[in-house]
Write a protein that holds these residues in place. Structure first.
Motif, PDB file in Angstrom:
ATOM      1  N   ASP A  74      91.813   4.518  19.902  1.00 33.08           N
ATOM      2  CA  ASP A  74      90.803   5.524  20.225  1.00 33.08           C
ATOM      3  C   ASP A  74      89.590   5.451  19.308  1.00 33.08           C
ATOM      4  O   ASP A  74      88.695   6.293  19.401  1.00 33.08           O
ATOM      5  CB  ASP A  74      91.417   6.921  20.147  1.00 33.08           C
ATOM      6  CG  ASP A  74      92.449   7.155  21.242  1.00 33.08           C
ATOM      7  OD1 ASP A  74      92.360   6.482  22.290  1.00 33.08           O
ATOM      8  OD2 ASP A  74      93.355   7.985  21.042  1.00 33.08           O
ATOM      9  N   ARG A  95      87.082   8.551  23.716  1.00 30.94           N
ATOM     10  CA  ARG A  95      87.696   8.354  25.042  1.00 30.94           C
ATOM     11  C   ARG A  95      86.755   8.820  26.149  1.00 30.94           C
ATOM     12  O   ARG A  95      86.598   8.149  27.177  1.00 30.94           O
ATOM     13  CB  ARG A  95      89.019   9.115  25.130  1.00 30.94           C
ATOM     14  CG  ARG A  95      90.181   8.448  24.434  1.00 30.94           C
ATOM     15  CD  ARG A  95      91.502   8.996  24.945  1.00 30.94           C
ATOM     16  NE  ARG A  95      92.641   8.394  24.258  1.00 30.94           N
ATOM     17  CZ  ARG A  95      93.875   8.411  24.728  1.00 30.94           C
ATOM     18  NH1 ARG A  95      94.137   9.017  25.885  1.00 30.94           N
ATOM     19  NH2 ARG A  95      94.862   7.842  24.066  1.00 30.94           N
ATOM     20  N   PHE A 113      94.294   3.947  28.247  1.00 26.07           N
ATOM     21  CA  PHE A 113      94.159   4.157  26.810  1.00 26.07           C
ATOM     22  C   PHE A 113      95.551   4.084  26.188  1.00 26.07           C
ATOM     23  O   PHE A 113      96.449   4.875  26.535  1.00 26.07           O
ATOM     24  CB  PHE A 113      93.532   5.528  26.520  1.00 26.07           C
ATOM     25  CG  PHE A 113      92.086   5.643  26.928  1.00 26.07           C
ATOM     26  CD1 PHE A 113      91.078   5.172  26.109  1.00 26.07           C
ATOM     27  CD2 PHE A 113      91.746   6.230  28.147  1.00 26.07           C
ATOM     28  CE1 PHE A 113      89.746   5.282  26.485  1.00 26.07           C
ATOM     29  CE2 PHE A 113      90.421   6.341  28.528  1.00 26.07           C
ATOM     30  CZ  PHE A 113      89.415   5.871  27.698  1.00 26.07           C
TER      31      PHE A 113
END
Length: 462
Positions: A74, A95, A113
């Motif tokens: 991230d 994100r 992710f």
């Protein structure tokens, strides 16, 4: 995030890259629905995919090619000293930025992710491999293109992501290429190697989409606040590299695996040094700096007359040994490594650099200090046995043999560090003066049996 460069430095200007344009003679990468069924773009951090492959994503989407994006971390460690943002808040923001940017580049693309921890991909490599394999494996075949950060980019997370993605593509039978990001910051346009490069020409519409997408990564392109520690990560000078009408992708060289039984040869090392500006992170990693300091601290004497360094690499340890020795003969099998060592050391009359394949081309004479660092696991059993005999013959009666080796398994190595050190400790006539053991490496200092301890030599112990 471990790098061998500092992003705050000015770096190489885009005008210099455009003047040389080393990509100009590279073959063109053509993207169309007639030859490509799917595109998978892997990123180590949110924004890698936009910086290095944003034009590729937009081009593929314009041709109706399904796009999948995998973002491993991230990016929460981009501002470790921020007084205004916490890491979780920055992760959420990044994100969101990546999702919005991808909506501009390739609307409807699938985004995954993995949340594995910024700067931790080496430590989370098995989890990363499982995640990437599962996604890449769902779109397998020769009409699938997988791209990821180039493994020579100078950033540890980029290297690991590139290696994992390349392996996943190979298992899935897909095509693979790496995309540079930080190369444009630290590289030399006049000297950069362009083997395997392919260029993707970007249309004006694609360039405009990429520019809009880049602006959406505001946490990286703009300061988080006026406070110290909140500076922009991507300076205008860095961003200029990604305003080109060309993106570069690097296809891997055909693998040349070492024989399952046999010492690794010069071609292996020359190829490795050609692909990496800072091989093994000698200059960038605290692990390597600390290991050199421990090795030097373990030497039983403050000074030596003559030293032999086997496997000197780029000369970082050689330079330090010269401070403690009247003369140092430093050997390596790779000429590219010796060239870098020569540039580092300069005209130091104490140091002699020699290209040699060991153990066949062994230097003559005896040495008060012999350093065997991160080399013996490259030898097969026969070469290792010959080298151990030569080590004993080359060691002066009052000398010291210092050995240091990585302990974790490496597929290319004929032996492990533990096997090497077990064999060293069996050399007749030597005993251990120092033994340092960690999870990652072993450090042994062996001396002739008649050699007293440091305290005894100074009259401190009976």
């Amino acid at each position: 995030m471990t790098t061998f460069f500092d992003h705050r430095e000015a770096g190489t200007g885009e005008s210099e890259w455009r003047e040389h344009a080393p990509w100009r003679s590279s073959p063109e990468l053509r993207i169309d629905a007639a030859t490509l069924d799917a595109l998978v773009v892997c990123a180590a951090h949110p924004d890698d995919e936009t910086l290095g492959a944003g034009g590729l994503l937009a081009t593929a989407a314009a041709h109706g090619i399904p796009c999948t994006v995998i973002i491993a971390t991230d990016g929460e460690a981009s501002h470790p000293g921020s007084p205004t943002w916490t890491a979780p808040a920055l992760a959420r923001a990044r994100r969101t930025e990546a999702t919005r940017a991808l909506d501009v580049l390739a609307p409807g693309s699938a985004v995954h992710f993995l949340g594995l921890g910024d700067g931790m991909l080496r430590e989370r490599r098995s989890r990363l491999a499982r995640g990437v394999d599962a996604i890449v494996g769902a779109t397998e075949g020769p009409r699938v293109l997988v791209v990821a950060p180039w493994d020579g980019d100078g950033h540890r997370d980029h290297r690991v992501m590139g290696e994992v993605a390349a392996s996943a593509a190979r298992r899935a039978g897909a095509r693979y290429a790496g995309y540079p990001v930080w190369l444009w910051h630290w590289g030399d346009p006049a000297a950069v190697r362009t083997d395997g490069w392919m260029r993707l020409e970007l249309s004006p519409d694609v360039r405009a989409a990429k520019a809009r997408a880049l602006r959406l990564h505001a946490s990286q392109t703009q300061p988080l606040s006026p406070a110290e520690g909140d500076e922009a990560i991507l300076s205008p000078e860095m961003l200029a590299h990604f305003e080109r009408d060309t993106e570069v992708f690097v296809t891997p060289a055909p693998p040349t695996p070492a024989p399952p039984t046999g010492s690794l040869d010069a071609a292996f090392f020359d190829g490795f040094y050609a692909r990496h500006t800072d091989p093994w992170g000698f200059e960038s990693r605290w692990y390597e700096r600390r290991k050199r300091d421990l090795l030097l601290a373990a030497l039983p004497r403050p000074r030596y007359g003559s030293a032999l360094e086997l496997g000197c690499a780029t000369g970082l340890l050689t330079e330090r040994l010269a401070e403690r020795c009247d003369s140092v003969v430093a050997l390596d099998i790779a000429q590219s490594a010796l060239d870098r060592a020569s540039a580092r050391i300069g005209a130091d009359a104490r140091v002699t650099l020699v290209r040699a394949r060991l153990p066949e081309e062994w230097p003559s004479g005896r040495f008060e200090l012999i350093v065997l660092s991160e080399i013996a696991y490259y030898w097969d059993a026969d070469d290792r046995a010959r080298a151990l005999a030569r080590l004993r013959e080359s060691l002066a009666p009052d000398g010291a043999l210092v050995a240091c080796h990585w302990r974790h398994p490496v597929a290319d190595h004929p032996a492990s560090g533990d096997e090497v050190h077990a064999a060293l400790r069996r050399i007749p006539g030597l005993h251990g003066a120092v033994r340092h053991e960690e999870e990652d490496f072993l450090l042994d200092v062996l001396v002739p049996d008649s050699t007293p301890s440091v305290a005894r030599a100074e009259g401190l112990a009976p």
